[in-house]
Enzyme design. Sequence first.
Site, PDB file in Angstrom:
ATOM      1  N   LYS A   1      86.542  22.821  46.618  1.00 59.91           N
ATOM      2  CA  LYS A   1      87.945  22.412  46.429  1.00 59.91           C
ATOM      3  C   LYS A   1      88.505  21.919  47.776  1.00 59.91           C
ATOM      4  O   LYS A   1      88.330  22.561  48.800  1.00 59.91           O
ATOM      5  CB  LYS A   1      88.781  23.587  45.918  1.00 59.91           C
ATOM      6  CG  LYS A   1      90.216  23.253  45.631  1.00 59.91           C
ATOM      7  CD  LYS A   1      90.957  24.381  44.928  1.00 59.91           C
ATOM      8  CE  LYS A   1      90.744  24.383  43.469  1.00 59.91           C
ATOM      9  NZ  LYS A   1      91.713  25.260  42.737  1.00 59.91           N
TER      10      LYS A   1
ATOM     11  N   GLU B   1      95.950  35.526  30.403  1.00 56.80           N
ATOM     12  CA  GLU B   1      97.284  36.095  30.154  1.00 56.80           C
ATOM     13  C   GLU B   1      97.272  37.080  28.989  1.00 56.80           C
ATOM     14  O   GLU B   1      97.997  38.079  29.006  1.00 56.80           O
ATOM     15  CB  GLU B   1      98.284  34.963  29.868  1.00 56.80           C
ATOM     16  CG  GLU B   1      98.662  34.143  31.111  1.00 56.80           C
ATOM     17  CD  GLU B   1      97.650  33.081  31.469  1.00 56.80           C
ATOM     18  OE1 GLU B   1      96.657  32.921  30.736  1.00 56.80           O
ATOM     19  OE2 GLU B   1      97.841  32.399  32.497  1.00 56.80           O
TER      20      GLU B   1
ATOM     21  N   ARG C   1     100.854  32.014  25.201  1.00 59.17           N
ATOM     22  CA  ARG C   1      99.568  32.352  24.567  1.00 59.17           C
ATOM     23  C   ARG C   1      99.378  33.853  24.412  1.00 59.17           C
ATOM     24  O   ARG C   1      98.464  34.298  23.725  1.00 59.17           O
ATOM     25  CB  ARG C   1      98.391  31.752  25.314  1.00 59.17           C
ATOM     26  CG  ARG C   1      98.181  32.219  26.712  1.00 59.17           C
ATOM     27  CD  ARG C   1      96.894  31.666  27.303  1.00 59.17           C
ATOM     28  NE  ARG C   1      96.743  30.239  27.069  1.00 59.17           N
ATOM     29  CZ  ARG C   1      95.711  29.520  27.538  1.00 59.17           C
ATOM     30  NH1 ARG C   1      94.777  30.100  28.246  1.00 59.17           N
ATOM     31  NH2 ARG C   1      95.614  28.242  27.306  1.00 59.17           N
TER      32      ARG C   1
HETATM   33  C1  LIG Z   1      96.943  29.348  30.753  1.00 57.59           C
HETATM   34  C2  LIG Z   1      97.120  28.884  32.178  1.00 57.59           C
HETATM   35  N1  LIG Z   1      97.339  29.801  33.139  1.00 57.59           N
HETATM   36  C3  LIG Z   1      97.528  29.408  34.406  1.00 57.59           C
HETATM   37  C4  LIG Z   1      97.487  28.079  34.755  1.00 57.59           C
HETATM   38  C5  LIG Z   1      97.759  27.635  36.164  1.00 57.59           C
HETATM   39  N2  LIG Z   1      96.584  26.996  36.743  1.00 57.59           N
HETATM   40  C6  LIG Z   1      96.445  25.705  36.787  1.00 57.59           C
HETATM   41  S1  LIG Z   1      95.010  25.251  37.492  1.00 57.59           S
HETATM   42  C7  LIG Z   1      94.578  26.860  37.780  1.00 57.59           C
HETATM   43  C8  LIG Z   1      93.304  27.224  38.452  1.00 57.59           C
HETATM   44  C9  LIG Z   1      92.172  26.549  37.731  1.00 57.59           C
HETATM   45  O1  LIG Z   1      90.976  26.913  38.358  1.00 57.59           O
HETATM   46  P1  LIG Z   1      89.671  26.153  37.895  1.00 57.59           P
HETATM   47  O2  LIG Z   1      89.603  26.134  36.428  1.00 57.59           O
HETATM   48  O3  LIG Z   1      88.536  26.779  38.607  1.00 57.59           O
HETATM   49  O4  LIG Z   1      89.890  24.659  38.359  1.00 57.59           O
HETATM   50  P2  LIG Z   1      89.919  24.109  39.874  1.00 57.59           P
HETATM   51  O5  LIG Z   1      91.370  24.035  40.253  1.00 57.59           O
HETATM   52  O6  LIG Z   1      89.143  25.066  40.712  1.00 57.59           O
HETATM   53  O7  LIG Z   1      89.276  22.759  39.789  1.00 57.59           O
HETATM   54  C10 LIG Z   1      95.543  27.702  37.280  1.00 57.59           C
HETATM   55  C11 LIG Z   1      95.466  29.187  37.322  1.00 57.59           C
HETATM   56  C12 LIG Z   1      97.252  27.153  33.715  1.00 57.59           C
HETATM   57  N3  LIG Z   1      97.226  25.828  33.958  1.00 57.59           N
HETATM   58  N4  LIG Z   1      97.061  27.592  32.453  1.00 57.59           N
HETATM   59 MG   LIG Z   2      87.664  26.439  40.375  1.00 57.41          MG
END
Ligand SMILES: Cc1ncc(C[n+]2csc(CCOP(=O)(O)OP(=O)(O)O)c2C)c(N)n1
Ligand SMILES: [Mg+2]
Length: 654
Positions: A280, A365, A393
């Site tokens: 990242k 969640e 959710r």
């Molecule tokens: C249900 C939900 N909870 C929290 C979020 C906030 N959120 C957006 S991106 C993210 C992290 C995602 O991590 P990952 O899937 O590993 O993707 P990366 O950013 O590492 O590419 C979070 C927690 C969300 N979008 N949806």
């Molecule tokens: Mg990730």
Amino acid sequence: MLLTRITGPRDLDRLTPEELDQLAAEIRSFLVDAVSKTGGHLGPNLGVVELTIALHRVFDSPRDKVLLDTGHQSYVHKLLTGRQDFSKLKSKGGLSGYPSRAESEHDVIENSHASTVLGWAEGLAKANELLRKPDHVVAVIGDGALTGGMAWEALNNIAAAKNRPLVIVVNDNERSYGPTIGGLANHLATLRTTDGYERFLARGKDLLERTPVVGRPLYETLHGAKKGLKDFITPQGMFEDLGLKYVGPIDGHDIEALESALQRAKRFGGPVIVHCLTEKGRGYQPALQDEADRFHAVGKIHPDTGLPISASGADWTSVFGEEMVKLGEEREDIVAITAAMLHPVGLTEFAKRFPDRVYDVGIAEQHAAVSAAGLATGGLHPVFAVYATFLNRAFDQVLMDVALHKCGVTFVLDRAGITGTDGASHNGMWDMSLLQVVPGLRIAAPRDADQVRAQLREAVAVEDAPTVVRYSKGAVGPAVAAVGRIGGMDVLREPSESAGDSPDVLLVSVGALAPMCLEIADLLDKQGISTTVVDPRWVKPVDEELPVLADLHRVVVVVEDNIRIGGVGAAVAQALSDGGFDMPVRNFGIPPRFLDHASRKEVMAEIGLTAPDIARQVTGLVARIGGRYGHEPADAGSQGAEVTRPTTAEPVRD
Ligand SMILES: Cc1ncc(C[n+]2csc(CCOP(=O)(O)OP(=O)(O)O)c2C)c(N)n1
Ligand SMILES: [Mg+2]
Ligand SMILES: CC(=O)[C@@H](O)[C@H](O)COP(=O)(O)O
């Protein structure tokens, strides 16, 4: 400049390996330059540059469906599918920060809620199978999103269909905002560090191809080696235990390796996991800013330092975070829960002070809510801090686990109301309607920082029911003092003297909209319409004194930063009706539709949630009901009113 020559994915086909590497470099510098100006998900997109290039070279979008979980990492996808004007990214009229069907036929999932991509992919793969379409489905899911329960519901179904083609790319950068937690993260680490089959082959390929006469055929033999070789080299992973073919780990920044793995996965003819290792924020190391979240979601920043352009003042989140630390000092039973968003919800300091009393459950969640029920039953008072929209959710868990069992759990909903720039699925506009139906649950909507502190304390004092404290995104508004108290309600403004004991309007102000409600009262005053403004503080249940107070007025107006259906306005109307009061109740809130991305202010103006809009409509309402409820309001214009009196009811803009 290669990037400007890419108008669609097929333009990638003719690029040489060297040109592909140059394109990746161009995309990275484009992203840093553009996103530092607009704000956005810089880190996640810097991590998927090579992956997205390889995906669009191997698969033929839009015939093949390239699906992205959460969609915050879709900027590279947009650049390669004909959208390179990022000057208004996430702003009104500009590109959305997530996939958007209105923008492109290459975009499928607009929902920014994590962990749904595998469900989408499973459905699409079934449709292709039943309709005998030869098209491919490839789903990209992050390691963070893979901690969400829905991902495993989908995987269970995907693994059941051994001959249904579906490519799953695990974009493993070991992070959500912060490091991804849990057993899954540990297992991915095992897979990452095992000197895997692919690496063995890659090394073998490199060695053997340097001896072309013998090497190539031998490599093909090795490459075609049966499962036995793979088992010998790579420990059985959980994906294979589930019945899914596993390919990886692949260097997620090596386009050639990615394409080779994706081509094999594409030909496999069943569900296959391609485990890609990415970084990242790759390629962006600004001078001064070692951003803890690896630039997951940045505001406008200096591209060379990575530091924010404008220092943000006190915001709702930090007010909550500071009070949580104080509460943590005072009460050992208070614990905190986050769903992979420790810093964004303001729990960083609490975690530093009380590392044993904060739980990051991953992007889960639903689990957070049920775990909170367990924590409460076990004698603690959990505070689950979460963005309002993401609690949607977990509705059933709030209802049937927390509330049914009368658990003392406090839900702190950040980003409640219109957030705007993250688009339709990020507005926190449903919570006060969804939670309205939960028996025993209480909802507080603080109007300023003092009320956040006070109401958070009131909330954690409740041990026999769920409590909710919900507030907006960003800078906290000015302190709004009360001039009196009726029941549990703060009176923010008394009616003008001239009204005597029969003021015209009771204006119920919900949460952060208090300053706007006071402005509405001023505008109505200029029309000779007297208004009492109250802040209920706890909007659920409706204060017992509210109907009695309402009875002194000719009309009740409720203004809330929540969908107009089933929210506070509806509850107030219900309470009045139940009490036999039949004065009109007019509810101003968010219309029941999905709202395009724009700033909060622009969205509020677009839906008419502004002081002038509301004052004008209330003026018309009061004028219409004048005779039926007693004295006529003072003549319009007697105090130089500007607002015109509409003669007929203005349609509610839904
Ligand atoms: C249900 C939900 N909870 C929290 C979020 C906030 N959120 C957006 S991106 C993210 C992290 C995602 O991590 P990952 O899937 O590993 O993707 P990366 O950013 O590492 O590419 C979070 C927690 C969300 N979008 N949806
Ligand atoms: Mg990730
Ligand atoms: C996709 C994602 O990460 C969201 O949670 C979004 O970034 C929220 O942004 P803010 O934290 O700026 O409200």
